[in-house]
Scaffold this active site. Structure first.
Site, PDB file in Angstrom:
ATOM      1  N   SER A  44       0.864  -1.176   0.000  1.00  0.00           N
ATOM      2  CA  SER A  44       0.000   0.000   0.000  1.00  0.00           C
ATOM      3  C   SER A  44       0.908   1.236   0.000  1.00  0.00           C
ATOM      4  O   SER A  44       1.877   1.291   0.755  1.00  0.00           O
ATOM      5  CB  SER A  44      -0.886  -0.022   1.249  1.00  0.00           C
ATOM      6  OG  SER A  44      -1.710   1.112   1.267  1.00  0.00           O
ATOM      7  N   SER A  49      -1.666   2.624  -7.820  1.00  0.00           N
ATOM      8  CA  SER A  49      -2.794   3.380  -8.390  1.00  0.00           C
ATOM      9  C   SER A  49      -2.294   4.559  -9.229  1.00  0.00           C
ATOM     10  O   SER A  49      -2.835   4.835 -10.307  1.00  0.00           O
ATOM     11  CB  SER A  49      -3.721   3.883  -7.290  1.00  0.00           C
ATOM     12  OG  SER A  49      -4.192   2.798  -6.541  1.00  0.00           O
ATOM     13  N   SER A 116      -2.251  -7.644  -3.661  1.00  0.00           N
ATOM     14  CA  SER A 116      -2.078  -9.083  -3.977  1.00  0.00           C
ATOM     15  C   SER A 116      -0.801  -9.621  -3.328  1.00  0.00           C
ATOM     16  O   SER A 116       0.146  -9.964  -4.006  1.00  0.00           O
ATOM     17  CB  SER A 116      -2.096  -9.325  -5.486  1.00  0.00           C
ATOM     18  OG  SER A 116      -1.385  -8.366  -6.222  1.00  0.00           O
TER      19      SER A 116
HETATM   20  S1  ADX Z   1      -5.400  -7.134  -1.417  1.00  0.00           S
HETATM   21  O1  ADX Z   1      -4.414  -7.471  -0.395  1.00  0.00           O
HETATM   22  O2  ADX Z   1      -6.657  -7.894  -1.241  1.00  0.00           O
HETATM   23  O3  ADX Z   1      -4.856  -7.274  -2.777  1.00  0.00           O
HETATM   24  P1  ADX Z   1      -6.432  -4.589  -2.204  1.00  0.00           P
HETATM   25  O4  ADX Z   1      -5.429  -4.107  -3.187  1.00  0.00           O
HETATM   26  O5  ADX Z   1      -7.697  -5.141  -2.728  1.00  0.00           O
HETATM   27  O6  ADX Z   1      -5.724  -5.597  -1.168  1.00  0.00           O
HETATM   28  O7  ADX Z   1      -6.833  -3.365  -1.238  1.00  0.00           O
HETATM   29  C1  ADX Z   1      -5.807  -2.637  -0.607  1.00  0.00           C
HETATM   30  C2  ADX Z   1      -6.295  -1.270  -0.131  1.00  0.00           C
HETATM   31  O8  ADX Z   1      -7.220  -1.413   0.925  1.00  0.00           O
HETATM   32  C3  ADX Z   1      -5.151  -0.458   0.400  1.00  0.00           C
HETATM   33  O9  ADX Z   1      -4.606   0.393  -0.582  1.00  0.00           O
HETATM   34  C4  ADX Z   1      -5.760   0.333   1.546  1.00  0.00           C
HETATM   35  O10 ADX Z   1      -6.241   1.576   1.069  1.00  0.00           O
HETATM   36  C5  ADX Z   1      -6.943  -0.483   1.965  1.00  0.00           C
HETATM   37  N1  ADX Z   1      -6.758  -1.275   3.208  1.00  0.00           N
HETATM   38  C6  ADX Z   1      -7.597  -1.226   4.261  1.00  0.00           C
HETATM   39  N2  ADX Z   1      -7.222  -2.116   5.199  1.00  0.00           N
HETATM   40  C7  ADX Z   1      -6.113  -2.750   4.736  1.00  0.00           C
HETATM   41  C8  ADX Z   1      -5.280  -3.781   5.274  1.00  0.00           C
HETATM   42  N3  ADX Z   1      -5.508  -4.352   6.448  1.00  0.00           N
HETATM   43  N4  ADX Z   1      -4.200  -4.184   4.529  1.00  0.00           N
HETATM   44  C9  ADX Z   1      -3.977  -3.624   3.333  1.00  0.00           C
HETATM   45  N5  ADX Z   1      -4.732  -2.651   2.772  1.00  0.00           N
HETATM   46  C10 ADX Z   1      -5.807  -2.208   3.460  1.00  0.00           C
END
Ligand code: ADX
Length: 220
Positions: A44, A49, A116
């Site tokens: 993150s 993005s 991911s």
């Molecule tokens: S993924 O791990 O399932 O691929 P995804 O990309 O959809 O995650 O979503 C990530 C986004 O969710 C982050 O950019 C952040 O803004 C938000 N988010 C909220 N809680 C979490 C968390 N516990 N871990 C990671 N991202 C989170």
């Protein structure tokens, strides 16, 4: 390398595949480029993005058919029922992998931007699409830099224990072992990072379909 993934059998047995009368080759010939998935993975705040949106704008302006699937967005719609447990992240990536596949097979340059964090989930997406359709781009940025940027203020909350299972802080991130592209966003400007991806696409003939392009003559 193409992985052999066994398709999960549908729960309902009485369903029948309906084939399209418009082939992928016809769509790609009209688009003048091939469909593919550019899969952006990274922490993150690593820049997924930002790169996705910039890349989308540039490719669209160049006349390509392109769209973005973004974690924060799909989690407000199709995946609004999912959280951040390992199982929910796997389901998030599985669904988006299937959606990305549909778009790519219909000729779109599909930019999928998701943390991911698990190799297995990303490899599963690679395994359900045609060889060459899945371009894994590792958006590489040190955790320290992501924490410093903290654009959404989430690292601060995660470190304070307000957000649980936060990738990089209280949840794992498995970097890709052999990605097609590495984009070091802590060492490049946004423009340079986007250029890194575009150069890959050009070098591997994703953007301009020639008549003799092997992909266009593949049996559908
Ligand atoms: S993924 O791990 O399932 O691929 P995804 O990309 O959809 O995650 O979503 C990530 C986004 O969710 C982050 O950019 C952040 O803004 C938000 N988010 C909220 N809680 C979490 C968390 N516990 N871990 C990671 N991202 C989170």
């Amino acid at each position: 390398m193409q992985l052999k993934i066994k398709k999960p059998a549908p729960v309902e047995k009485n369903v029948f595949w309906s084939p399209s009368r418009v082939s992928r080759a016809e769509r790609e010939k009209r688009n003048k480029h091939r469909g593919c998935i550019i899969w952006l993975t990274g922490l993150s705040g690593s820049g997924k993005s930002t790169i996705a949106r910039e890349l989308e704008r540039i490719l669209f302006t160049q006349g390509h058919r392109v769209m973005v699937l973004d974690g924060d967005n799909v989690r407000q719609g199709i995946n609004a029922d999912l959280g951040f447990s390992q199982e929910d992240r796997a389901e998030n990536i599985r669904r988006i992998g299937e959606v990305s596949k549909l778009f790519a097979e219909n000729g779109m340059i599909t930019i999928s931007a998701f943390i991911s964090p698990y190799t297995r989930d990303r490899d599963r997406v690679r395994g359900i699409v045609r060889e060459g359709d899945f371009i894994e781009a590792y958006i590489k940025c040190s955790l320290e830099e992501c924490e410093r940027r903290d654009t959404k203020g989430l690292y601060e909350k995660a470190k304070a224990g307000i957000i649980k299972n936060f990738t990089g802080i209280s949840d794992p991130y498995e970097p890709p072992g052999n990605p097609e592209i590495v984009v070091p966003t802590d060492k490049q400007t946004v423009a340079e990072s986007v250029q890194t991806v575009i150069e890959y696409l050009e070098r591997h003939n994703y953007l301009r379909c020639r008549q003799r392009n092997k992909h266009l003559t593949l049996k559908q």
